[in-house]
Each structure stands twice: as C-alpha cells, then as structure tokens.
Design a protein around this motif. Structure first.
Motif, PDB file in Angstrom:
ATOM      1  N   GLU A 165      31.362  65.790  29.684  1.00  0.00           N
ATOM      2  CA  GLU A 165      31.267  66.666  28.512  1.00  0.00           C
ATOM      3  C   GLU A 165      30.126  66.241  27.592  1.00  0.00           C
ATOM      4  OE1 GLU A 165      35.113  66.231  26.849  1.00  0.00           O
ATOM      5  OE2 GLU A 165      36.114  67.482  28.355  1.00  0.00           O
ATOM      6  N   ASP A 166      30.049  64.954  27.286  1.00  0.00           N
ATOM      7  CA  ASP A 166      29.045  64.475  26.330  1.00  0.00           C
ATOM      8  C   ASP A 166      27.626  64.671  26.849  1.00  0.00           C
ATOM      9  OD1 ASP A 166      31.051  63.756  24.636  1.00  0.00           O
ATOM     10  OD2 ASP A 166      30.915  61.606  25.010  1.00  0.00           O
TER      11      ASP A 166
ATOM     12  N   THR B 262      30.505  56.893  25.080  1.00  0.00           N
ATOM     13  CA  THR B 262      30.926  58.269  24.876  1.00  0.00           C
ATOM     14  C   THR B 262      31.363  58.448  23.430  1.00  0.00           C
ATOM     15  OG1 THR B 262      33.246  57.846  25.462  1.00  0.00           O
ATOM     16  CG2 THR B 262      31.731  58.431  27.267  1.00  0.00           C
ATOM     17  N   ALA B 263      31.517  59.688  23.002  1.00  0.00           N
ATOM     18  CA  ALA B 263      32.080  59.973  21.690  1.00  0.00           C
ATOM     19  C   ALA B 263      33.556  59.575  21.663  1.00  0.00           C
ATOM     20  CB  ALA B 263      31.925  61.460  21.376  1.00  0.00           C
TER      21      ALA B 263
ATOM     22  N   GLY C  73      19.637  46.908  31.087  1.00  0.00           N
ATOM     23  CA  GLY C  73      19.395  47.825  29.977  1.00  0.00           C
ATOM     24  C   GLY C  73      19.746  47.173  28.670  1.00  0.00           C
ATOM     25  N   GLN C  74      19.246  47.724  27.581  1.00  0.00           N
ATOM     26  CA  GLN C  74      19.514  47.185  26.253  1.00  0.00           C
ATOM     27  C   GLN C  74      20.935  47.513  25.840  1.00  0.00           C
ATOM     28  OE1 GLN C  74      16.706  48.415  23.334  1.00  0.00           O
ATOM     29  NE2 GLN C  74      17.634  47.257  21.669  1.00  0.00           N
ATOM     30  N   THR C  75      21.645  46.516  25.339  1.00  0.00           N
ATOM     31  CA  THR C  75      23.030  46.713  24.926  1.00  0.00           C
ATOM     32  C   THR C  75      23.109  47.686  23.754  1.00  0.00           C
ATOM     33  OG1 THR C  75      23.645  44.501  25.647  1.00  0.00           O
ATOM     34  CG2 THR C  75      25.104  45.566  24.070  1.00  0.00           C
ATOM     35  N   ALA C  76      23.994  48.674  23.868  1.00  0.00           N
ATOM     36  CA  ALA C  76      24.171  49.690  22.831  1.00  0.00           C
ATOM     37  C   ALA C  76      25.484  49.476  22.099  1.00  0.00           C
ATOM     38  CB  ALA C  76      24.136  51.084  23.456  1.00  0.00           C
ATOM     39  N   LYS C  77      25.492  49.796  20.818  1.00  0.00           N
ATOM     40  CA  LYS C  77      26.696  49.696  20.009  1.00  0.00           C
ATOM     41  C   LYS C  77      27.338  51.078  19.868  1.00  0.00           C
ATOM     42  CE  LYS C  77      25.082  45.735  17.318  1.00  0.00           C
ATOM     43  NZ  LYS C  77      24.819  45.200  15.953  1.00  0.00           N
ATOM     44  N   PRO C  78      28.672  51.140  19.775  1.00  0.00           N
ATOM     45  CA  PRO C  78      29.328  52.439  19.613  1.00  0.00           C
ATOM     46  C   PRO C  78      28.978  53.068  18.283  1.00  0.00           C
ATOM     47  CG  PRO C  78      30.901  50.648  19.325  1.00  0.00           C
ATOM     48  CD  PRO C  78      29.635  50.022  19.826  1.00  0.00           C
ATOM     49  N   GLY C  79      28.811  54.387  18.279  1.00  0.00           N
ATOM     50  CA  GLY C  79      28.512  55.116  17.061  1.00  0.00           C
ATOM     51  C   GLY C  79      29.561  56.184  16.796  1.00  0.00           C
ATOM     52  N   ALA C  80      29.343  56.975  15.775  1.00  0.00           N
ATOM     53  CA  ALA C  80      30.295  58.029  15.419  1.00  0.00           C
ATOM     54  C   ALA C  80      30.314  59.145  16.452  1.00  0.00           C
ATOM     55  CB  ALA C  80      29.956  58.592  14.045  1.00  0.00           C
ATOM     56  N   SER C  81      29.217  59.316  17.189  1.00  0.00           N
ATOM     57  CA  SER C  81      29.147  60.317  18.252  1.00  0.00           C
ATOM     58  C   SER C  81      28.675  59.629  19.518  1.00  0.00           C
ATOM     59  CB  SER C  81      28.182  61.450  17.848  1.00  0.00           C
ATOM     60  OG  SER C  81      26.901  60.934  17.581  1.00  0.00           O
ATOM     61  N   ALA C  82      28.434  60.404  20.553  1.00  0.00           N
ATOM     62  CA  ALA C  82      28.029  59.822  21.819  1.00  0.00           C
ATOM     63  C   ALA C  82      26.671  59.136  21.693  1.00  0.00           C
ATOM     64  CB  ALA C  82      27.966  60.908  22.892  1.00  0.00           C
ATOM     65  N   VAL C  83      26.533  57.993  22.348  1.00  0.00           N
ATOM     66  CA  VAL C  83      25.271  57.262  22.439  1.00  0.00           C
ATOM     67  C   VAL C  83      24.899  57.240  23.910  1.00  0.00           C
ATOM     68  CG1 VAL C  83      24.082  55.088  21.993  1.00  0.00           C
ATOM     69  CG2 VAL C  83      25.925  55.844  20.454  1.00  0.00           C
TER      70      VAL C  83
ATOM     71  N   ASP D 109      40.399  63.561  37.108  1.00  0.00           N
ATOM     72  CA  ASP D 109      41.238  63.892  35.965  1.00  0.00           C
ATOM     73  C   ASP D 109      41.217  62.811  34.889  1.00  0.00           C
ATOM     74  OD1 ASP D 109      42.656  62.233  37.838  1.00  0.00           O
ATOM     75  OD2 ASP D 109      44.487  62.621  36.694  1.00  0.00           O
ATOM     76  N   SER D 110      40.346  61.814  35.032  1.00  0.00           N
ATOM     77  CA  SER D 110      40.282  60.729  34.058  1.00  0.00           C
ATOM     78  C   SER D 110      39.448  61.149  32.855  1.00  0.00           C
ATOM     79  CB  SER D 110      39.676  59.477  34.697  1.00  0.00           C
ATOM     80  OG  SER D 110      39.424  58.492  33.713  1.00  0.00           O
ATOM     81  N   ARG D 111      40.055  61.131  31.678  1.00  0.00           N
ATOM     82  CA  ARG D 111      39.317  61.452  30.467  1.00  0.00           C
ATOM     83  C   ARG D 111      38.257  60.388  30.183  1.00  0.00           C
ATOM     84  NH1 ARG D 111      37.941  65.654  28.169  1.00  0.00           N
ATOM     85  NH2 ARG D 111      40.058  66.465  28.330  1.00  0.00           N
ATOM     86  N   SER D 112      38.594  59.131  30.374  1.00  0.00           N
ATOM     87  CA  SER D 112      37.668  58.058  30.033  1.00  0.00           C
ATOM     88  C   SER D 112      36.583  57.857  31.077  1.00  0.00           C
ATOM     89  CB  SER D 112      38.440  56.742  29.840  1.00  0.00           C
ATOM     90  OG  SER D 112      39.167  56.405  31.013  1.00  0.00           O
ATOM     91  N   GLY D 113      36.922  58.019  32.360  1.00  0.00           N
ATOM     92  CA  GLY D 113      35.975  57.688  33.412  1.00  0.00           C
ATOM     93  C   GLY D 113      35.088  58.822  33.877  1.00  0.00           C
ATOM     94  N   TRP D 114      35.533  60.074  33.630  1.00  0.00           N
ATOM     95  CA  TRP D 114      34.739  61.202  34.102  1.00  0.00           C
ATOM     96  C   TRP D 114      34.612  62.317  33.079  1.00  0.00           C
ATOM     97  CZ3 TRP D 114      31.003  63.262  36.446  1.00  0.00           C
ATOM     98  CH2 TRP D 114      30.945  64.638  36.704  1.00  0.00           C
ATOM     99  N   LEU D 115      35.721  62.874  32.585  1.00  0.00           N
ATOM    100  CA  LEU D 115      35.666  64.062  31.746  1.00  0.00           C
ATOM    101  C   LEU D 115      34.863  63.824  30.468  1.00  0.00           C
ATOM    102  CD1 LEU D 115      39.382  65.215  32.147  1.00  0.00           C
ATOM    103  CD2 LEU D 115      37.375  66.214  33.249  1.00  0.00           C
TER     104      LEU D 115
END
Length: 229
Positions: free
Chosen positions: A134-135, A190-191, A98-108, A124-130
């Motif tokens: 949500e996003d 993610t955001a 896939g094309q590499t994405a850069k982080p933005g101000a909101s979810a990409v 219960d992982s915020r980074s890996g699942w929650l």
C-alpha cells in the motif's frame, strides 16, 4: 475444542515468557496450557474455532475476513519498541546494506524499492506484505513468499531477496535472537498501522472473556475499545 495459543511472537527463544504471560492471564481460572501451532492449517483452525479461549492475530487476517468466530478482547501494546507506539506499529524495511532510517510519522521508503525483490511472509500479512504494498503502491513486484518473518530475514541475509518488511516487534526479536539479522540494516519504514489483536471464540463464556480482557490490561496491553493512535 478449548485451546489457547499466542503464535504471533511465539519464538522458541522467548517461549518461557509467552508461557508466563498466559499463566498470568489464566491464574485462578480453569483454562488449559498454551498450544504452539506450527503449521498454518493448525493456526487457521484455532482462529476459526468458536471454542478457542485466546489467540492473537494480525490486522490483515481480520481485514481479509479470515476470522469469523472470534471477538476482540484486547490489543497488543507496542510501547517501548522502536517503530511502535500504543496499539500501532510500523514495519522495518531491512536489507543487506544501506543507510539506517528512523521511523517517521508517515512511510519512509528507500529509492528504487519497486525494482527490488521483496521477501514476504504471506499474502494476508499486514506487516509483511499489505502495508508495504500500500505505502509503495507495489502492483507488479517480484515477491519471494517465505511463510514467516524470520524466514524473510534469512532470505534477505543470504541474497535470495533484496528487502523485507518486518513488523517492529519481530525485528526487535530478530536483533536479539536471529543471527541472520546482524548483517542487515533498516533502510526504511512503513507508515504506522493498527497492531495485533487478542481474541476469544464466540462460545467463550462472558465472565471468562471479561476476566481475560481485564487481565490483558493489567498485564500492560490495551482494552479492545482503545482508539488507535
């Protein structure tokens, strides 16, 4: 039991750095060496022990009320890590192509994410699942639970899953130390969300807790009262 553990980024390849970080924090104080919990039961025991001297944990663990005997003494810095800023971090969505994405101000978010099989470390992982749930508003998603970010990266690399959400600091560690990461690309982010906390047990003496908090700031981390960016 008086124990100290910093398990969130305790990769074997950088354990000497983790040990050095703790030794700087405890210099001149009568505090034990680090322990390195491997099993989740051991980690939960440390998080729930009011005598724990220091531990770090993800925001998801706190939000889900899995910890009730700790007080926050600092917040981890994500400055200098792609996808991180101050006390906030983003998770990189990694896939085999896939094309590499850069982080933005909101979810990409990539198209078709709801049809992909997701590898996630724990519920219960915020980074890996929650965060990604949500996003992307993922309700009925095929998830492979792996137990660790590193295991999720390997699951995507070997084709057992299509995508995984990996917090930006873990992704940087993977690029440096995990061979499976070399065949993956970042297809989204993610955001931004509040990152990991440093905590001490409620039975830690106030002078010790205050000293650890001050030294965390001196070591480049953030004070507990710092506002999230």
């Amino acid at each position: 039991m008086r124990r100290a553990a910093l398990p969130m980024y305790d990769w074997p390849e950088i354990r000497h750095q983790t040990e050095a970080f703790w030794n700087r924090l405890r210099a001149g104080l009568d505090l034990p060496a680090l322990t390195h919990p491997v099993e989740m039961d051991d980690l939960l025991a440390i998080w729930r022990d009011p005598e724990t001297l220091i531990a770090d944990a993800c925001r998801g663990t706190v939000d889900l009320d899995l910890i009730g005997t700790q007080r926050i003494i600092g917040r981890r810095s994500y400055d200098g890590v792609p996808g991180g800023e101050g006390t906030t971090y983003r998770s990189a969505l990694v896939a085999r192509e896939g094309q590499t994405a850069k982080p933005g101000a909101s979810a990409v978010l990539p198209a078709g994410l709801d049809r992909m099989r997701l590898a996630a470390n724990s519920v219960d992982s915020r980074s890996g699942w929650l965060s990604i749930a949500e996003d992307a508003q993922l309700d009925d998603t095929d998830v492979l639970w792996t137990g660790a970010h590193r295991a999720s990266i390997r699951a995507v690399a070997d084709g057992r899953a299509d995508v995984a959400a990996i917090d930006c600091r873990s992704w940087q560690l993977a690029l440096d130390h995990e061979p499976a990461a070399r065949g993956l690309t970042v297809i989204g982010w993610t955001a931004p969300r509040p990152g990991h906390f440093f905590m001490t047990g409620t039975e830690t003496a106030d002078p010790v807790a205050d000293a650890l908090s001050r030294r965390l700031v001196e070591a480049g981390q953030y004070a507990p009262e710092t506002e999230d960016a």
